[in-house]
Enzyme design. Structure first.
Site, PDB file in Angstrom:
ATOM      1  N   GLY A  24       0.793  -1.223   0.000  1.00 24.87           N
ATOM      2  CA  GLY A  24       0.000   0.000   0.000  1.00 24.87           C
ATOM      3  C   GLY A  24       0.826   1.274   0.000  1.00 24.87           C
ATOM      4  CG  MET A  54      -0.885  -7.937  -6.903  1.00 25.58           C
ATOM      5  SD  MET A  54      -0.284  -6.777  -8.157  1.00 25.58           S
ATOM      6  CE  MET A  54       0.956  -7.794  -8.938  1.00 25.58           C
ATOM      7  CG  HIS A  61       1.921  -2.134 -15.405  1.00 23.27           C
ATOM      8  ND1 HIS A  61       1.578  -3.389 -14.952  1.00 23.27           N
ATOM      9  CD2 HIS A  61       3.018  -2.295 -16.189  1.00 23.27           C
ATOM     10  CE1 HIS A  61       2.429  -4.270 -15.445  1.00 23.27           C
ATOM     11  NE2 HIS A  61       3.314  -3.634 -16.203  1.00 23.27           N
TER      12      HIS A  61
HETATM   13  C1  GAR Z   1       3.250  -1.164  -7.497  1.00 20.49           C
HETATM   14  O1  GAR Z   1       4.584  -1.202  -7.938  1.00 20.49           O
HETATM   15  C2  GAR Z   1       2.305  -1.278  -8.665  1.00 20.49           C
HETATM   16  O2  GAR Z   1       2.771  -0.635  -9.813  1.00 20.49           O
HETATM   17  C3  GAR Z   1       2.257  -2.765  -8.853  1.00 20.49           C
HETATM   18  O3  GAR Z   1       2.202  -3.289  -7.556  1.00 20.49           O
HETATM   19  C4  GAR Z   1       2.958  -2.438  -6.689  1.00 20.49           C
HETATM   20  C5  GAR Z   1       2.127  -2.154  -5.464  1.00 20.49           C
HETATM   21  O4  GAR Z   1       2.902  -1.566  -4.478  1.00 20.49           O
HETATM   22  N1  GAR Z   1       1.108  -3.148  -9.627  1.00 20.49           N
HETATM   23  C6  GAR Z   1       1.136  -4.146 -10.506  1.00 20.49           C
HETATM   24  O5  GAR Z   1       2.109  -4.820 -10.725  1.00 20.49           O
HETATM   25  C7  GAR Z   1      -0.200  -4.359 -11.226  1.00 20.49           C
HETATM   26  N2  GAR Z   1      -0.016  -5.223 -12.329  1.00 20.49           N
HETATM   27  P1  GAR Z   1       2.226  -0.909  -3.209  1.00 20.49           P
HETATM   28  O6  GAR Z   1       1.295  -1.951  -2.591  1.00 20.49           O
HETATM   29  O7  GAR Z   1       3.361  -0.586  -2.285  1.00 20.49           O
HETATM   30  O8  GAR Z   1       1.471   0.306  -3.660  1.00 20.49           O
END
Ligand code: GAR
Length: 191
Positions: free
Chosen positions: A11, A92, A111
């Site tokens: 998050g 996800m 992304h």
């Molecule tokens: C982020 O890097 C986002 O871009 C990625 O998950 C991470 C979440 O981090 N999203 C994907 O890969 C979607 N396909 P966070 O929970 O620390 O915000």
């Protein structure tokens, strides 16, 4: 513009949005709820920290998508908050018709690559292993094609010769933490 944030993990991007809001820099956008498919996810702890509703919503029996009943549960939860914009911040799971039709044109996703390069999973690692000279992040409208909706904005980071996967990940995440709140503030301005 009421926004609902959905995520599965740490998050840090939800926190960047909430922090920006707290500082008064999110324009007319107001985060009203955080939902997660993981009951123990750190993202849900942000609710108490920022005074925003946070709840686990049962994702059903699959690992990488929501089943029909679960999509309906998410739709009901988001609708109950009166959301104008749904922000996927590290969610996800792939979304399908029930969800997409309910909020058509009102769902954005973050992304960690310069789409259309490196869609799917482990995108930072994919770019690093490929030997790309630039990586970065993309915010795009969510459509039925995975990571394929129209691009709203991107932020690039240079991959230097001395970068490791760790340092590159930090750079991309830092870029994400600026880009996503900025995009939301801009969309709110236009709403
Ligand atoms: C982020 O890097 C986002 O871009 C990625 O998950 C991470 C979440 O981090 N999203 C994907 O890969 C979607 N396909 P966070 O929970 O620390 O915000």
């Amino acid at each position: 513009m009421k926004i609902v944030i959905i995520g599965s993990g740490t998050g840090s991007n939800a926190e960047a949005i909430l922090e920006c809001w707290k500082q008064g820099n999110l324009g007319k956008a107001v985060p009203v709820a955080i939902f997660s498919d993981k009951p123990e996810a750190r993202i849900l702890t942000l609710g108490a920290k920022y005074g925003v509703k946070a709840a686990y919503v049962d994702p059903g029996r699959f690992k990488t998508k929501l089943d029909d009943e679960a999509e309906a549960r998410y739709v009901d939860a988001i609708r109950a908050e009166g959301a104008d914009l749904v922000v996927l911040a590290g969610f996800m799971r792939v979304l399908h018709e029930t969800f997409l039709n309910a909020f058509e044109g009102r769902i954005i996703n973050l992304h960690p690559s310069l789409l259309p390069a490196f869609p799917g999973l482990h995108s930072i690692e994919q770019a690093f292993n490929y030997g790309a000279k630039y990586s970065g992040c993309t915010v795009h409208w969510v459509t039925a094609g995975l990571d394929m909706g129209p691009i709203i904005d991107q932020s690039a980071v240079r991959i230097e010769a001395n970068d490791t996967l760790d340092t590159l990940e930090s750079k991309v995440h830092a870029a994400e933490h600026s880009l996503l709140p900025a995009v939301i503030a801009k969309l709110a301005e236009r709403s």
